[in-house]
Design a protein around this motif. Structure first.
Motif, short mmCIF file in Angstrom:
data_model
loop_
_atom_site.label_atom_id
_atom_site.label_comp_id
_atom_site.label_asym_id
_atom_site.label_seq_id
_atom_site.Cartn_x
_atom_site.Cartn_y
_atom_site.Cartn_z
N ASP A 42 -21.43 65.99 -4.45
CA ASP A 42 -22.28 67.13 -4.12
C ASP A 42 -21.59 67.98 -3.06
O ASP A 42 -20.92 67.46 -2.17
CB ASP A 42 -23.63 66.65 -3.56
CG ASP A 42 -24.54 66.11 -4.64
OD1 ASP A 42 -24.37 66.49 -5.81
OD2 ASP A 42 -25.44 65.32 -4.31
N HIS A 44 -22.51 70.23 -0.05
CA HIS A 44 -23.62 70.59 0.83
C HIS A 44 -23.21 71.75 1.72
O HIS A 44 -22.27 71.64 2.49
CB HIS A 44 -24.02 69.40 1.71
CG HIS A 44 -24.63 68.27 0.94
ND1 HIS A 44 -25.88 68.35 0.38
CD2 HIS A 44 -24.15 67.06 0.60
CE1 HIS A 44 -26.16 67.22 -0.24
NE2 HIS A 44 -25.12 66.42 -0.14
N VAL A 48 -28.66 69.58 5.78
CA VAL A 48 -29.05 68.27 5.28
C VAL A 48 -27.85 67.63 4.59
O VAL A 48 -27.30 68.18 3.64
CB VAL A 48 -30.24 68.37 4.30
CG1 VAL A 48 -30.61 67.01 3.77
CG2 VAL A 48 -31.42 69.02 4.99
N VAL A 49 -27.45 66.46 5.07
CA VAL A 49 -26.29 65.76 4.52
C VAL A 49 -26.71 64.34 4.17
O VAL A 49 -27.33 63.65 4.97
CB VAL A 49 -25.14 65.73 5.55
CG1 VAL A 49 -23.97 64.94 5.02
CG2 VAL A 49 -24.71 67.14 5.89
N ASP A 50 -26.38 63.92 2.96
CA ASP A 50 -26.66 62.56 2.52
C ASP A 50 -25.54 61.66 3.06
O ASP A 50 -24.38 61.83 2.69
CB ASP A 50 -26.70 62.51 1.00
CG ASP A 50 -26.97 61.14 0.44
OD1 ASP A 50 -27.28 60.22 1.23
OD2 ASP A 50 -26.87 60.96 -0.78
N THR A 52 -24.72 58.60 2.43
CA THR A 52 -24.04 57.82 1.40
C THR A 52 -23.02 58.68 0.67
O THR A 52 -21.89 58.27 0.43
CB THR A 52 -25.06 57.24 0.39
OG1 THR A 52 -26.01 56.46 1.10
CG2 THR A 52 -24.37 56.39 -0.64
N GLU A 53 -23.42 59.90 0.32
CA GLU A 53 -22.51 60.81 -0.37
C GLU A 53 -21.31 61.14 0.53
O GLU A 53 -20.18 61.18 0.06
CB GLU A 53 -23.26 62.10 -0.73
CG GLU A 53 -22.47 63.04 -1.59
CD GLU A 53 -22.53 62.72 -3.08
OE1 GLU A 53 -21.62 63.17 -3.78
OE2 GLU A 53 -23.44 62.02 -3.52
N GLU A 54 -21.55 61.31 1.81
CA GLU A 54 -20.46 61.58 2.75
C GLU A 54 -19.50 60.40 2.84
O GLU A 54 -18.29 60.58 2.87
CB GLU A 54 -21.02 61.90 4.14
CG GLU A 54 -21.52 63.31 4.28
CD GLU A 54 -20.44 64.34 4.08
OE1 GLU A 54 -19.36 64.23 4.68
OE2 GLU A 54 -20.68 65.28 3.30
N GLN A 84 -27.99 61.13 -7.71
CA GLN A 84 -27.51 60.79 -6.38
C GLN A 84 -26.54 59.62 -6.46
O GLN A 84 -26.85 58.59 -7.05
CB GLN A 84 -28.71 60.43 -5.50
CG GLN A 84 -28.36 60.23 -4.06
CD GLN A 84 -29.61 59.98 -3.22
OE1 GLN A 84 -30.68 59.72 -3.75
NE2 GLN A 84 -29.46 60.04 -1.92
N ALA A 86 -24.63 56.38 -4.96
CA ALA A 86 -25.24 55.36 -4.12
C ALA A 86 -24.29 54.20 -3.86
O ALA A 86 -23.34 53.98 -4.61
CB ALA A 86 -26.52 54.83 -4.78
N LYS A 95 -30.43 50.13 -1.25
CA LYS A 95 -29.39 51.03 -0.77
C LYS A 95 -28.88 50.58 0.59
O LYS A 95 -29.65 50.14 1.43
CB LYS A 95 -29.90 52.45 -0.67
CG LYS A 95 -30.02 53.12 -2.01
CD LYS A 95 -30.24 54.59 -1.85
CE LYS A 95 -30.26 55.23 -3.21
NZ LYS A 95 -30.41 56.66 -3.13
N VAL A 97 -27.31 51.64 3.98
CA VAL A 97 -27.15 52.80 4.84
C VAL A 97 -26.23 52.39 5.98
O VAL A 97 -26.51 51.48 6.73
CB VAL A 97 -28.50 53.30 5.40
CG1 VAL A 97 -28.27 54.46 6.34
CG2 VAL A 97 -29.42 53.68 4.27
#
Length: 107
Positions: A42, A44, A48-50, A52-54, A84, A86, A95, A97
């Motif tokens: 994604d 961004h 707002v930053v995920d 997990t994606e980062e 998303q 993960a 998940k 984190v």
């Protein structure tokens, strides 16, 4: 919308289940491996930053081709749109984190 196929790849890595998206999946020239290329993350632009994606982008962002052992792959799905990404605990499926790294307290 791109007419290139999109794949969701689920695989085991160090006791965790990773879910990544890629545009190319195939047999690797390395015996016993599958090749995953053109990873999709994604973008961004907002605040707002995920996390997990980062984390996945940090780990795999500069990867041209990922060669995964066949036995580590759980599933490969061709999907219509990206969901998303993960990282899950392999035992519980929850998940994972990763806490934001903070500097150590001075002594």
């Amino acid at each position: 919308m791109s007419n290139k196929p999109l794949y969701k790849i689920t695989f085991l890595n160090h006791g965790k289940v990773y879910e990544l998206y890629a545009r190319r999946v195939g047999s690797s020239h390395l015996w016993g491996f599958n090749e995953v290329a053109d990873l999709v993350f994604d973008l961004h632009d907002g605040l707002v930053v995920d996390p997990t994606e980062e984390r996945l982008r940090e780990e795999f962002g500069s990867t041209r081709v990922l060669h995964l052992p066949m036995q580590s792959i759980v599933r490969i799905e061709e999907v219509e749109k990206k969901g998303q990404s993960a990282i899950r605990d392999a035992a519980t499926g929850e998940k994972v984190v990763t806490p934001f790294p903070v500097p150590a307290k001075p002594r």
